[in-house]
Motif scaffolding. Structure first.
Motif, PDB file in Angstrom:
ATOM      1  N   ALA A 244       0.843  -1.188   0.000  1.00 20.16           N
ATOM      2  CA  ALA A 244       0.000   0.000   0.000  1.00 20.16           C
ATOM      3  C   ALA A 244       0.882   1.243   0.000  1.00 20.16           C
ATOM      4  O   ALA A 244       1.954   1.267   0.599  1.00 20.16           O
ATOM      5  N   GLY A 245       0.423   2.279  -0.688  1.00 18.12           N
ATOM      6  CA  GLY A 245       1.164   3.536  -0.728  1.00 18.12           C
ATOM      7  C   GLY A 245       1.979   3.721  -1.982  1.00 18.12           C
ATOM      8  O   GLY A 245       2.509   4.810  -2.216  1.00 18.12           O
ATOM      9  N   THR A 248      -1.303   4.214  -6.061  1.00 20.27           N
ATOM     10  CA  THR A 248      -2.437   4.876  -5.409  1.00 20.27           C
ATOM     11  C   THR A 248      -3.333   5.551  -6.430  1.00 20.27           C
ATOM     12  O   THR A 248      -2.984   5.728  -7.591  1.00 20.27           O
ATOM     13  N   ASP A 252      -4.445   9.899  -3.616  1.00 24.36           N
ATOM     14  CA  ASP A 252      -3.538   9.102  -2.794  1.00 24.36           C
ATOM     15  C   ASP A 252      -4.184   8.484  -1.564  1.00 24.36           C
ATOM     16  O   ASP A 252      -3.481   7.930  -0.717  1.00 24.36           O
ATOM     17  N   THR A 253      -5.498   8.540  -1.437  1.00 22.68           N
ATOM     18  CA  THR A 253      -6.129   7.987  -0.233  1.00 22.68           C
ATOM     19  C   THR A 253      -6.395   6.497  -0.352  1.00 22.68           C
ATOM     20  O   THR A 253      -6.626   5.831   0.651  1.00 22.68           O
ATOM     21  N   ARG A 254      -6.386   5.971  -1.593  1.00 21.25           N
ATOM     22  CA  ARG A 254      -6.663   4.554  -1.812  1.00 21.25           C
ATOM     23  C   ARG A 254      -5.495   3.925  -2.562  1.00 21.25           C
ATOM     24  O   ARG A 254      -4.903   4.552  -3.435  1.00 21.25           O
ATOM     25  N   SER A 255      -5.190   2.695  -2.218  1.00 16.97           N
ATOM     26  CA  SER A 255      -4.043   2.013  -2.817  1.00 16.97           C
ATOM     27  C   SER A 255      -4.465   0.693  -3.451  1.00 16.97           C
ATOM     28  O   SER A 255      -5.255  -0.060  -2.888  1.00 16.97           O
ATOM     29  N   THR A 273      -4.730   3.850   1.799  1.00 18.09           N
ATOM     30  CA  THR A 273      -3.293   4.138   1.788  1.00 18.09           C
ATOM     31  C   THR A 273      -2.768   4.309   3.209  1.00 18.09           C
ATOM     32  O   THR A 273      -1.613   3.997   3.498  1.00 18.09           O
ATOM     33  N   SER A 276      -0.679   1.551   5.065  1.00 16.91           N
ATOM     34  CA  SER A 276       0.549   1.106   4.399  1.00 16.91           C
ATOM     35  C   SER A 276       1.430   0.273   5.325  1.00 16.91           C
ATOM     36  O   SER A 276       2.165  -0.602   4.863  1.00 16.91           O
ATOM     37  N   ASN A 378       4.148   8.308  -6.346  1.00 15.37           N
ATOM     38  CA  ASN A 378       4.479   7.625  -5.094  1.00 15.37           C
ATOM     39  C   ASN A 378       5.503   6.518  -5.268  1.00 15.37           C
ATOM     40  O   ASN A 378       6.029   5.997  -4.287  1.00 15.37           O
TER      41      ASN A 378
END
Length: 619
Positions: A244-245, A248, A252-255, A273, A276, A378
């Motif tokens: 995660a991270g 994304t 960037d809130t969801r991975s 995210t 992570s 990211n």
């Protein structure tokens, strides 16, 4: 005179005897009576036991009743102010159904002259009842293993267990009565219209059987999940290959993470995210969701009917990338898996969009072309991470976007410039921040970056670092992969050092001067591997200095092969920790050789400080 004298003596003795203190009567004491069902068969009242309330308790002494009381909700009846002596204790009333008295029906209690507190107990035991059964698949009677079963009574949990390899479960030593069973919704299991709860009544001394049928499956392999029809509810257990991270979307809130077992790999969309730390490379996870596809990419995702569930499991394996050719990659035979494709020459590099995503078109020596897709910023990769005409070895997940085959690298270490075979590791002092801006204290934010521009990884355990102030030893394993970086810093807390991920914290053992100093790196044998010095002018406040060409002379930080960094990494501080330096030039071709005392290991994951950026969803 003698008779008179004798009479006086006797009288005196009698008077003296009348003046002596009388024998003590003793202090009053307390008697506590306990009534309980001994659920755990310990012979004493403990937490699992059931208090028995409402029993009438009678105390008698020499056959005369002296006090009567009923047990409270906690099963206790307390009698205070009892004179010393022996008491007989009796009970009467209704006990729990199915329970019988197993202790003395008329115990005695003695209050001694000191007035101590004493206890007596009425111990009951249930005629043990049992609830058992199996969780089995309707089609073939296959048992569901490791399904959690919760036993409740009146809404309160009584006990919890898990099913055996045959799907069997059992609850023993129960009181008779009505119970509820709740069966875990593990994997892609479906208990039918009745749902995952059942009611059962058991009589004291008897066994009640409750078998539960299900359809679907607990867990299947990733290959089986890939073969399942879109819209099917599936569940797999696999290891994370993309954490995660990295990949994304939606600001960037969801991975999007990727998982892989021995049979194949799949994308999982999406996890927060912010989680992570939970979903790292090598972490074993349980994934339950709906089999789906997005622009040709095979995945497990959540839906309104089937919310995505991702849980950590113990253990896990860091899956090694499978080395394949560009031609095999184009066949998508290993789609979803972590692969390594060597010898790819860069043809074109697109500009990055607002999210940092871009494509690199590469070709093998056999002229098979592939798209290297940088998923977003990211990953720590930018268009500057590649050079047209340069050949790279690329690691990433193999997937597709509307029939276009893509390899998606995860970290900067997944992109390694191909160099002369067999040159081994080459470690240099690559960047130095001696004088952070006043917003960051020197004691927290100083750092030194090491760069390995060779073709093999190296472990820096027991290597020595020193400056004019002090000396420190790297006492734990610290891997520098081929083409990778490590950060040696004054403080490992990103909240204090400007958001930098520090690999080794030299704390106060090293203190880089703001005027002039020399930083030295030695191997475990004490041989100097690299040493750089600087004079006044190199330690500009808030600006690090970085090497331009790692294969050239880097001994003088004030010299032409070092340049002040312009990229901002924290407020007014400029530097490129764990990334290519501003002004980077690819190292020249190397002659063969290796470092003395080097320990060569497989490349490990590299990470960069996570950028905060908004932009359109990128898959």
């Amino acid at each position: 005179m003698r008779p008179i004298l004798l009479a006086a003596v006797v009288a005196a003795i009698l008077v003296s005897a009348c003046d002596e203190a009388s024998a003590p009567e003793g202090r009053e004491g307390t008697l506590t009576v306990r009534a309980y069902v001994d659920n755990d068969a310990t012979g004493t009242q403990t937490t699992p036991d059931l208090p028995v309330s409402g029993l009438a308790v009678t105390l008698s002494r020499n056959g005369v009743v002296v006090a009567t009381q009923s047990t409270a909700a906690n099963g206790l009846a307390t009698f205070d102010g009892l004179a010393p002596g022996s008491y007989r204790v009796r009970t009467s009333g209704t006990v729990p159904t199915g329970a019988m008295l197993v202790s003395n029906p008329e115990p005695s209690a003695v209050i001694n002259f000191r007035g101590d507190s004493v206890d007596v107990g009425f111990q009951f035991a249930f005629l043990p009842a049992t609830i058992s059964g199996r969780v089995v698949r309707l089609a073939d009677d296959a048992g569901a293993e490791n399904v959690q079963v919760v036993l409740k009574r009146a809404g309160l949990t009584v006990a919890t267990t898990t099913t055996s390899a045959t799907g069997a479960y059992q609850f023993q030593r129960l009181a008779g009565g009505d119970y509820q069973l709740e069966f875990e919704r593990a994997g892609a299991i479906d208990y039918g219209t009745a749902g995952n709860t059942r009611s059962v009544t058991v009589t004291a001394g008897q066994t009640a059987t409750m078998d539960v049928n299900y359809t679907g499956s607990i867990f299947i392999t990733v290959a089986e999940a890939r073969a399942a029809a879109v819209g099917t509810r599936v569940a797999v257990i696999a290891d994370v290959t993309v954490p995660a991270g990295r990949f994304t979307s939606t600001n960037d809130t969801r991975s999007e993470i990727w998982v892989q077992d021995a049979t194949g790999g799949l994308a999982v969309f999406f996890v927060p995210t912010a989680d992570s730390a939970l979903y790292r490379v090598g972490q074993r996870v349980e994934v339950v969701g709906e089999r789906s596809a997005f622009v040709g990419q095979e995945q497990i995702a959540g839906s309104t009917a089937t919310p995505l569930v991702v849980r950590q499991r113990t253990g896990g394996t860091v899956r090694a990338a499978k080395t394949i050719t560009a031609a095999v990659a184009k066949s998508l035979a290993d789609e979803g898996q972590l692969v390594r494709v060597a010898g790819l020459r860069v043809l074109t590099i697109s500009a990055a969009d607002t999210s940092g995503a871009f494509n690199v078109i590469v070709a093998s020596a056999a002229n098979d072309t592939l798209v290297i897709r940088n998923h977003r910023d990211n990953t720590g990769l930018t268009p500057a991470s590649f050079t047209v005409g340069t050949t790279y070895d690329i690691t990433g997940v193999l997937t597709q976007n509307n029939t276009t085959v893509q390899v998606k690298p995860r970290f900067p270490a997944d992109v390694v410039a191909a160099t002369v075979p067999g040159v081994g590791p080459r470690i240099v002092i690559n960047e130095l921040m001696a004088n952070p801006d006043s917003l960051l204290a020197d004691v927290n934010a100083e750092y030194v970056e090491l760069y390995n521009y060779g073709t093999a990884s190296i472990d820096l355990q027991n290597w020595i670092i020193a400056d004019n102030f002090g000396v420190d030893t790297i006492k734990t394993s610290l891997i520098v992969p081929a083409g990778g970086y490590v950060i040696l810093g004054a403080n490992a807390d990103p909240a204090l050092n400007g958001g930098i991920q520090v690999d080794f914290d030299f704390k106060t053992d090293i203190a880089l001067s703001n005027t002039a100093d020399r930083f030295t790196l030695k191997d475990p044998a004490g041989v100097t591997i690299d040493s750089v010095g600087y004079a006044t002018g190199a330690a500009v406040p808030g600006t690090s200095r970085g090497v331009i060409d790692a294969s050239a002379d880097n001994s003088n930080v004030n010299g032409a092969n070092w340049v002040a960094q312009s990229s901002v990494y924290f407020q007014a501080n400029r530097g490129t920790p764990r990334a290519r330096n501003d002004g980077y030039v690819a190292p020249a071709a190397l002659s063969t050789g290796s470092l003395q005392g080097a320990v060569f290991l497989a490349p490990q994951e590299q990470s960069m400080p996570r950028a905060t950026r908004t932009g359109a969803t990128d898959r």
